[in-house]
Design an enzyme around this catalytic site. Structure first.
Site, PDB file in Angstrom:
ATOM      1  N   THR A  47       0.921  -1.201   0.011  1.00  0.00           N
ATOM      2  CA  THR A  47       0.062   0.062   0.161  1.00  0.00           C
ATOM      3  C   THR A  47       0.929   1.090  -0.067  1.00  0.00           C
ATOM      4  O   THR A  47       0.490   2.166  -0.509  1.00  0.00           O
ATOM      5  CB  THR A  47      -0.887   0.065   1.305  1.00  0.00           C
ATOM      6  N   CYS A  48       1.760   1.250   0.663  1.00  0.00           N
ATOM      7  CA  CYS A  48       2.844   2.215   0.720  1.00  0.00           C
ATOM      8  C   CYS A  48       3.438   2.570  -0.705  1.00  0.00           C
ATOM      9  O   CYS A  48       3.555   3.992  -1.052  1.00  0.00           O
ATOM     10  CB  CYS A  48       4.089   2.165   1.981  1.00  0.00           C
ATOM     11  N   SER A  49       3.823   1.435  -1.275  1.00  0.00           N
ATOM     12  CA  SER A  49       4.598   1.925  -2.559  1.00  0.00           C
ATOM     13  C   SER A  49       3.312   2.125  -3.917  1.00  0.00           C
ATOM     14  O   SER A  49       3.728   2.788  -4.745  1.00  0.00           O
ATOM     15  CB  SER A  49       5.359   0.608  -2.993  1.00  0.00           C
TER      16      SER A  49
END
Length: 160
Positions: A47-49
């Site tokens: 999700t962060c990337s």
């Protein structure tokens, strides 16, 4: 208890890489400027990337046009943060900060135990709007969620 609007940003040191590893304290980062600090549980994680960092990259110019700096922080070492920033084509000026020991996450009351995922102690996903060292707004996502700390949400809810 987690950080609230109206409270000063805790004073801790973070790391970043420019010409080698640099130590920078939060006082130097936030005094005399407006900034959005957003935190991710981990560099290179799905999700962060795929969504969190890319949203701030996409809208970086909009924050800067409003006179707001943008800082990304994670409980990762500075070398990982540098590599992640390069892999994501982070623009100059969007700082990739390392809270390697989780000191900032703890000081903000936003530490989370991700040991079940093999990640140890990390930071919750959040975004803070800081004006001259004081938190003006805090958007803190529930564990496992990505909703209120997105660049789009923050831009819509910044004070005018």
């Amino acid at each position: 208890m987690s950080i609230q609007a109206g409270e000063p940003i805790p004073e801790v040191t973070l790391k970043r890489i420019r010409d080698g590893v640099e130590t920078i304290d939060t006082k130097a980062l936030f005094d005399g400027r407006k900034a959005v600090l957003f935190a991710v549980p981990g560099a290179f994680t799905p999700t962060c990337s795929a969504r969190h960092l890319p949203g701030f990259i996409e809208h970086f110019a909009e924050f800067r046009q409003r006179g707001i700096e943008v800082y990304c922080v994670a409980v990762n070492d500075p070398f990982v943060m540098k590599a992640w920033g390069e892999s994501q084509h982070v623009p100059d000026g969007l700082l990739m900060l390392s809270d390697g020991n989780g000191e900032l996450a703890r000081a903000l009351g936003l530490e989370i135990d991700a040991s079940a995922s093999g990640m140890g102690m990390r930071s919750r996903r959040f975004a803070l709007y800081v004006d001259n060292g004081t938190v003006r707004e805090a958007w803190i996502d529930a564990p496992g969620k990505f909703e209120v700390s997105s660049a789009e949400h923050v831009l819509q809810h910044l004070p005018h």
